[in-house]
Design a protein around this motif. Structure first.
Motif, PDB file in Angstrom:
ATOM      1  N   TYR A 239       0.724  -1.709   0.028  1.00 59.43           N
ATOM      2  CA  TYR A 239      -0.012   0.193  -0.079  1.00 59.43           C
ATOM      3  C   TYR A 239       0.316   1.373  -0.393  1.00 59.43           C
ATOM      4  CZ  TYR A 239      -3.573   3.792   1.655  1.00 59.43           C
ATOM      5  OH  TYR A 239      -3.646   4.810   2.188  1.00 59.43           O
ATOM      6  N   LEU A 240       2.054   1.246   0.897  1.00 58.96           N
ATOM      7  CA  LEU A 240       2.253   2.487   1.071  1.00 58.96           C
ATOM      8  C   LEU A 240       3.757   3.174  -0.141  1.00 58.96           C
ATOM      9  CD1 LEU A 240       4.234   1.763   4.433  1.00 58.96           C
ATOM     10  CD2 LEU A 240       2.212   3.684   3.912  1.00 58.96           C
ATOM     11  N   TYR A 241       3.686   1.177  -1.051  1.00 60.99           N
ATOM     12  CA  TYR A 241       4.889   1.855  -1.751  1.00 60.99           C
ATOM     13  C   TYR A 241       4.180   2.248  -3.445  1.00 60.99           C
ATOM     14  CZ  TYR A 241       8.824   0.039   0.696  1.00 60.99           C
ATOM     15  OH  TYR A 241      10.178   0.374   1.763  1.00 60.99           O
TER      16      TYR A 241
ATOM     17  N   GLU B 252       5.034  10.149  12.237  1.00 58.50           N
ATOM     18  CA  GLU B 252       5.012  10.642  10.616  1.00 58.50           C
ATOM     19  C   GLU B 252       4.202   9.451   8.988  1.00 58.50           C
ATOM     20  OE1 GLU B 252       6.213  10.363   6.244  1.00 58.50           O
ATOM     21  OE2 GLU B 252       6.386   8.723   8.313  1.00 58.50           O
ATOM     22  N   THR B 253       3.218  10.003   8.526  1.00 55.13           N
ATOM     23  CA  THR B 253       2.213   9.880   7.847  1.00 55.13           C
ATOM     24  C   THR B 253       2.533  10.684   6.939  1.00 55.13           C
ATOM     25  OG1 THR B 253      -0.516   8.925   6.994  1.00 55.13           O
ATOM     26  CG2 THR B 253       0.474  11.021   8.733  1.00 55.13           C
TER      27      THR B 253
ATOM     28  N   VAL C 124       9.899   6.666   2.098  1.00 54.42           N
ATOM     29  CA  VAL C 124       8.430   5.406   2.904  1.00 54.42           C
ATOM     30  C   VAL C 124       9.449   5.031   4.669  1.00 54.42           C
ATOM     31  CG1 VAL C 124       7.691   2.505   2.970  1.00 54.42           C
ATOM     32  CG2 VAL C 124       7.424   4.507   1.538  1.00 54.42           C
ATOM     33  N   TYR C 125       9.983   5.694   5.472  1.00 49.31           N
ATOM     34  CA  TYR C 125      10.468   4.944   6.367  1.00 49.31           C
ATOM     35  C   TYR C 125       9.507   4.204   7.206  1.00 49.31           C
ATOM     36  CZ  TYR C 125      11.434   9.803   4.946  1.00 49.31           C
ATOM     37  OH  TYR C 125      11.829  11.160   3.989  1.00 49.31           O
TER      38      TYR C 125
ATOM     39  N   LEU D 195       6.110  14.916   1.176  1.00 47.06           N
ATOM     40  CA  LEU D 195       5.355  13.982   1.054  1.00 47.06           C
ATOM     41  C   LEU D 195       5.130  13.039   3.116  1.00 47.06           C
ATOM     42  CD1 LEU D 195       6.834  12.340  -1.852  1.00 47.06           C
ATOM     43  CD2 LEU D 195       4.399  13.468  -1.448  1.00 47.06           C
ATOM     44  N   SER D 196       5.921  14.063   3.414  1.00 51.01           N
ATOM     45  CA  SER D 196       5.788  13.982   4.931  1.00 51.01           C
ATOM     46  C   SER D 196       4.154  14.392   6.042  1.00 51.01           C
ATOM     47  CB  SER D 196       7.191  13.994   5.527  1.00 51.01           C
ATOM     48  OG  SER D 196       7.886  12.149   5.000  1.00 51.01           O
TER      49      SER D 196
END
Length: 150
Positions: free
Chosen positions: A23-25, A110-111, A33-34, A141-142
């Motif tokens: 999902y994140l990628y 962080e999202t 993406v951390y 993007l953060s």
């Protein structure tokens, strides 16, 4: 539904984490993406919670990394079929309570800006927007949020 602190090193939890990563990628470039890997999630300062249905199937997971300065919420994920049932709220509540019992008084996360449901959830739970913390760079993007323990 039950929420418990568990090891992330379980096959059904690996599947949750793989779904979260996919999902994140799909939303962000890899450099934004951390995510913590499994080895990091097994560190002693990490509390990992799993939500399970009545049959024991994993519905969601989340972690909090407890540091001297704050607890950082990480790896928050609820399967789409379980969303809207309070699973995420209960995961966060369990982690905040467990971390507060260890002396944690501030929570951060962080999202990303393309996750409006997550942003709305965190706001409802009392998180407020803040600047970058730790080693995170300021980046469009953060999105950074913070909350003081109850």
């Amino acid at each position: 539904m039950s929420i418990a602190l568990e090891s992330p090193d379980q096959p059904d939890v690996h599947a949750l984490i793989a779904e979260l990563d996919a999902y994140l990628y799909s939303l962000y470039p890899a450099e934004n993406v951390y995510a913590l890997d499994l080895t990091s999630l097994l560190e002693p300062n990490v509390l990992f919670a799993v939500a399970r249905d009545a049959d024991g199937a994993a519905l969601g997971c989340a972690a909090v990394v407890v540091t001297p300065a704050y607890g950082e919420i990480k790896r928050m994920y609820v399967r789409p079929a379980a969303r809207g049932q309070g699973v995420a709220r209960r995961l966060i509540d369990a982690l905040e309570s467990a971390a507060a019992a260890q002396g944690c008084s501030t929570f951060v996360l962080e999202t990303g800006p393309t996750q409006p449901e997550a942003l709305a959830l965190y706001e409802r739970l009392g998180y407020r927007y803040c600047g970058a913390f730790g080693d995170y760079p300021e980046h469009p993007l953060s999105v950074f949020m913070q909350k003081e323990a109850r």
